[in-house]
Design a protein around this motif. Structure first.
Motif, short mmCIF file in Angstrom:
data_model
loop_
_atom_site.label_atom_id
_atom_site.label_comp_id
_atom_site.label_asym_id
_atom_site.label_seq_id
_atom_site.Cartn_x
_atom_site.Cartn_y
_atom_site.Cartn_z
N PRO A 323 0.73 -1.10 0.04
CA PRO A 323 -0.05 -0.29 -0.18
C PRO A 323 0.90 1.40 0.29
N ALA A 324 2.37 1.33 0.09
CA ALA A 324 3.02 2.31 0.44
C ALA A 324 3.73 2.40 -1.01
N ARG A 404 -6.69 -4.84 5.58
CA ARG A 404 -5.57 -3.85 5.79
C ARG A 404 -4.99 -3.05 4.42
N LEU A 405 -5.08 -3.08 3.41
CA LEU A 405 -4.36 -2.68 2.19
C LEU A 405 -5.58 -1.88 1.62
N GLN A 408 -6.18 0.83 4.22
CA GLN A 408 -5.39 2.29 4.18
C GLN A 408 -5.16 2.98 3.14
N ALA A 411 -8.10 5.41 3.22
CA ALA A 411 -7.35 7.04 4.22
C ALA A 411 -6.94 6.88 3.24
N ASP A 412 -5.94 7.15 2.48
CA ASP A 412 -4.54 7.70 1.91
C ASP A 412 -6.02 9.14 0.55
N GLU A 417 -8.01 10.11 8.79
CA GLU A 417 -7.39 9.28 9.56
C GLU A 417 -8.70 8.54 9.79
N ILE A 459 -6.07 4.47 11.93
CA ILE A 459 -5.26 4.47 10.34
C ILE A 459 -4.68 5.84 9.20
N PRO A 461 -3.35 8.75 7.00
CA PRO A 461 -3.04 9.01 5.26
C PRO A 461 -1.44 8.84 5.50
N ASN A 462 -1.14 8.31 4.22
CA ASN A 462 0.32 8.53 4.00
C ASN A 462 0.23 9.36 3.22
#
Length: 492
Positions: A323-324, A404-405, A408, A411-412, A417, A459, A461-462
């Protein structure tokens, strides 16, 4: 005391046993089929729902002292049409929330009656999933059956009727019929007349936390419950999920990644004049809420993994996706497998992949599906932001929240959040909480939420991916307008 929460979903009915401290003691479920007799149609036999209750509740109570059960509350799929005759017999299969047969009736309501008048009468415009267009369709296409209607109920209200004998609904579910004056929390006589109905054919309206009666003696005996168990009016599934995740009162929000996807934003007062962009409904806490709804959310992922890839291991399909990592070269996915509601209001919209190349992989397409649903959720969030709503964080529930992926990515893409509640059984848990209020164990829905709902994790956000997702969202956002006329020709 114990409380039973019922989540009457599209593919299954789930049952939850909760004690007065909010602890979940047991969970069980019963599944059933959805019938698609014609392209775009979606219907069910209400007898399957009742069969699920008759089997599921005794199983839920096995090993527990059933005499401690004090209340039952149901959160149910919204908008469905359950028509009963004067003998309480179901006249035809229930037409569900994701049924798209009413395009002509929706056009008539929005264009000939007019969106301005609909907003004045109900606070909302017509969508294919709403109950009023279904009734117009039935009157036009099945006039003999329509003439037999003695009672109109929503899905969870049919279960409550069999439990108690009452013809009752709640304000949150009634809001999604387009027959209800949301601002005044009462049926609209003008809308009823427009659909060929009278108030006598409609259920009595209650607040979601109010009791509508107690179990019929013969039902209590069959289910293994004591007489005197209070049945709450309950709520539409999204309002029940909001209660179950603590999205009660202004400043909160809940996102549901179930079969459909919803953005649910409680408000202290009725939001007039916005129902042509986002739904404006009554909330189960006695106030109101804004809601955006996409028709295919977790169902998109199930379609992709189960039906297309031919596996049931969703976790394995997502395992190798980071996810990153930047999604720069991914294809784009439109998640409109059942048409779309908010904000498109287009029964002809369809799913599509765009931007594939010879280097596109199976994992790329899996990630694109998840991203496309998240972009569709963002559409509703952007509408709320345009109305001045401060969207800073949100709870999340539904089957899709197990990934979870996906969380995330969401959130991104939203830049907020996400809060994961300790209890993940949104509508069922909310139904049990409403039952606790109806039985007098909690003073109010707000009090119940403050005492029973807690958070497990947040969670964030990135920020490093914000620019890339913004670029992709803007490209994605242009795909549907480019394809809209093609979709319409396909539908024709």
């Amino acid at each position: 005391m114990y409380f039973i929460g019922v989540d009457l979903g599209t593919s299954a009915c789930k049952f939850l046993l909760m004690d007065e401290k909010g602890a979940i003691l047991n969970i069980t479920s019963r599944s059933y089929d959805v019938k698609y007799p014609h392209p775009g149609w979606s219907q069910q036999d209400p007898a399957d729902w009742w069969r699920a209750v008759r089997e599921g509740v005794p199983e839920l109570l096995a090993g527990f002292d059933a005499s401690r059960v004090a209340g039952i509350g149901c959160g149910g799929q919204m908008h469905g049409l359950v028509a009963l005759d004067s003998d309480d017999q179901v006249i035809r299969p229930a037409i569900l929330w994701n049924d798209g047969r009413t395009a002509e009736q929706v056009r008539y309501l929005n264009e000939e009656v007019g969106t301005a008048r609909l907003l004045e009468l109900t606070g909302n415009i017509a969508y294919a999933g709403f109950t009023a267009p279904k009734l117009l369709w039935m009157r036009q296409e099945e006039p003999e059956l329509f003439s037999r209607i003695a009672h109109v109920l929503l899905p969870k209200d049919y279960l409550n009727h069999l439990l108690t004998g009452a013809y009752a609904t709640d304000v949150s579910d009634a809001s999604g019929t387009l027959l209800f004056d949301v601002a005044r929390r009462t049926w609209s006589d003008e809308m009823l007349a427009l659909c060929g109905l009278t108030a006598a054919q409609m259920p009595r309206v209650h607040e979601s936390y109010e009791p509508i009666g107690t179990l019929r003696p013969e039902v209590a005996e069959e289910l293994g419950l004591p007489r005197g168990v209070v049945v709450a009016a309950g709520a539409g599934d999204n309002a029940a999920a909001a209660v179950g995740t603590g999205a009660v009162g202004a400043g909160t929000m809940n996102i549901s990644l179930g079969t459909s996807g919803t953005v649910f934003i409680p408000t202290a007062s009725f939001s007039a004049g916005v129902g042509d962009r986002i739904h404006s409904f009554c909330h189960a806490d006695g106030a109101w809420h804004l809601m955006g709804c996409i028709l295919s959310a977790a169902s998109c992922n199930a379609w992709w993994v189960n039906d297309v890839l031919g596996t049931d291991d969703m976790a394995a399909e997502q395992a190798g996706i980071d996810p990153a990592s930047a999604p720069a070269d991914l294809p784009y996915f439109l998640p409109y497998l059942m048409g779309e509601r908010t904000p498109l209001n287009d029964v002809n919209a369809r799913g599509a992949f765009a931007g594939m190349s010879m280097s596109t992989s199976r994992a790329d397409l899996t990630r694109s599906v998840l991203e496309g649903v998240a972009f569709a959720v963002r559409d509703s969030v952007e509408i709320a932001r345009s109305l001045g709503v401060d969207v800073a964080s949100s709870t999340v529930c539904g089957g899709g929240a197990k990934s979870r992926l996906w969380l995330q990515m969401l959130a991104d893409i939203l830049g907020i959040e996400l809060v994961l509640p300790t209890t993940e059984q949104g509508p069922g848990y909310g139904g049990a909480m409403l039952a606790a209020v109806a039985a007098g164990a909690c003073g109010s829905v707000g009090e119940c939420a403050r005492e029973l709902v807690s958070e497990r994790e947040r969670i964030a956000p990135n920020a490093a991916l914000a620019g890339e997702y913004e670029r992709r969202y803007q490209i994605w956002h242009g795909l549907y307008p480019a394809l809209r006329e093609s979709f319409a020709r396909m539908g024709a």
